[in-house]
Enzyme design. Structure first.
Site, PDB file in Angstrom:
ATOM      1  N   TYR A  49       0.816  -1.211   0.000  1.00 33.90           N
ATOM      2  CA  TYR A  49       0.000   0.000   0.000  1.00 33.90           C
ATOM      3  C   TYR A  49       0.852   1.265   0.000  1.00 33.90           C
ATOM      4  CZ  TYR A  49      -3.638  -3.329   1.437  1.00 33.90           C
ATOM      5  OH  TYR A  49      -4.493  -4.400   1.526  1.00 33.90           O
ATOM      6  N   HIS A 111       0.350 -11.969   1.406  1.00 32.02           N
ATOM      7  CA  HIS A 111      -0.599 -11.163   0.629  1.00 32.02           C
ATOM      8  C   HIS A 111      -1.227 -11.956  -0.520  1.00 32.02           C
ATOM      9  CE1 HIS A 111      -1.438  -6.659  -0.301  1.00 32.02           C
ATOM     10  NE2 HIS A 111      -2.452  -7.404  -0.692  1.00 32.02           N
TER      11      HIS A 111
END
Length: 327
Positions: A49, A111
């Protein structure tokens, strides 16, 4: 504050948290700080992010002012694809901890079940889908030949060392989780998946319940997040906010919004949610959904019946059919 769920390792996690995906770095620290003041205690971030320094800054500010202590906050991050090799797992984790200014994470996900070639921090960080300058010129991504169990066992060592309290997996399918359970020493506490009425993944959710793995939903509003990313499928899929079923359910519960109905549909079925918002009234509204209204069994069924197996976050689609994560 949100109610808590107890994970399979005994740790308690809020059922409603704040997702940090796409929060601009310029406002991120303040948004995290203000969210803590409103009662948020779960913050879902990731290396990918690109705003972990700012997330950490907001958390540390709240702690330094005595609003909360570290143990009151449930901090989440995710191991990115380029750091799956056991030699790089702890390296990536320590980079996240250093950026956030924290000593440990409450939950650290893998992830994606995709391993890319390692990229040094000084070359590019976060690396995204970059695996080297030559690959970038060719529009190519080089994979790393690392079995997921090797990555996972490196994370187990991080638990042993106190760097993380829990391990989670994200964007995994049932068969891969089942294989992982056969070889792991420390059970994953959570599975984070794309989950909304267009993609209910009921069999996967049921599998997780059977194995005491908490399901955490991202993209609870369906196509909304992906419209901003110019994803064609998202742009051509009717918004859930204007769906007749969702609107009718919202009308059945005066004072509720369609977005709150979508979140309540998840939490009432025991699924945690991590919506993002920059507006105070929406942040508060999201946090208070459990107290505000309860959906009937029929309403839950009607919303679930909207399932169309539409997946927006699929590497197969946006990486030229090379990564069959959900095939």
């Amino acid at each position: 504050m949100s109610s808590l769920v107890t994970l399979n390792n005994g740790l308690k996690m809020p059922l409603v948290g704040l997702g940090c995906w796409k929060i601009d770095k310029k406002v991120c620290a303040n948004q995290i700080y203000e969210a803590i003041k409103l009662g948020y205690r779960l913050f879902d971030g990731a290396c990918d992010y690109g705003n972990e320094k700012e997330v950490g800054e907001g958390i540390r500010k709240a702690i330094s002012e005595g609003l909360v202590s570290r143990k009151d906050i449930f901090v989440v991050s995710k191991l990115w694809n380029n750091f799956h090799h056991p030699d790089h797992v702890k390296l990536a984790l320590k980079k996240t901890l250093s950026d956030m200014g924290l000593d440990y994470l409450d939950l650290y996900y893998i992830h994606f079940p995709i391993a890319f070639k390692y990229v040094p921090f000084e070359e590019k960080y976060p690396p995204g889908f970059y695996t080297g300058a030559d690959d970038e010129k060719k529009g190519h991504i080089t994979e790393a030949h690392v079995p997921i169990i090797d990555t996972y066992r490196a994370l187990e060592e991080c638990v042993d060392e106190g760097l993380i309290k829990s391990i989670g997996v994200s964007n995994f399918q049932g068969s891969l989780i089942q294989d992982l359970l056969r070889g792991c020493r420390i059970k994953p506490v959570a599975l984070q998946i794309e989950h909304h009425p267009y993609l209910t993944q009921e069999h996967l959710v049921e599998f997780c319940k059977l194995h005491d793995i908490q399901v955490v939903a991202y993209s609870s509003f369906g196509p909304q997040s992906f419209i901003e990313m110019d994803l064609q499928l998202a742009k051509t899929t009717p918004t859930l906010f204007e769906n007749d079923v969702i609107k009718k359910v919202s009308q059945n519960h005066p004072g509720s919004t369609t977005s709150q109905v979508l979140l309540r549909w998840a939490t009432q079925r025991g699924i945690a949610v991590i919506p993002k918002s920059s507006k105070k009234e929406r942040l508060l509204g999201n946090l208070e959904i459990e107290k505000k209204f309860t959906l009937t069994e029929q309403e839950l069924k009607d919303i679930s019946a909207l399932n169309a197996n539409i997946r927006f976050n699929d590497p197969w689609t946006w990486l030229d059919g090379k990564f069959p994560t959900f095939a």
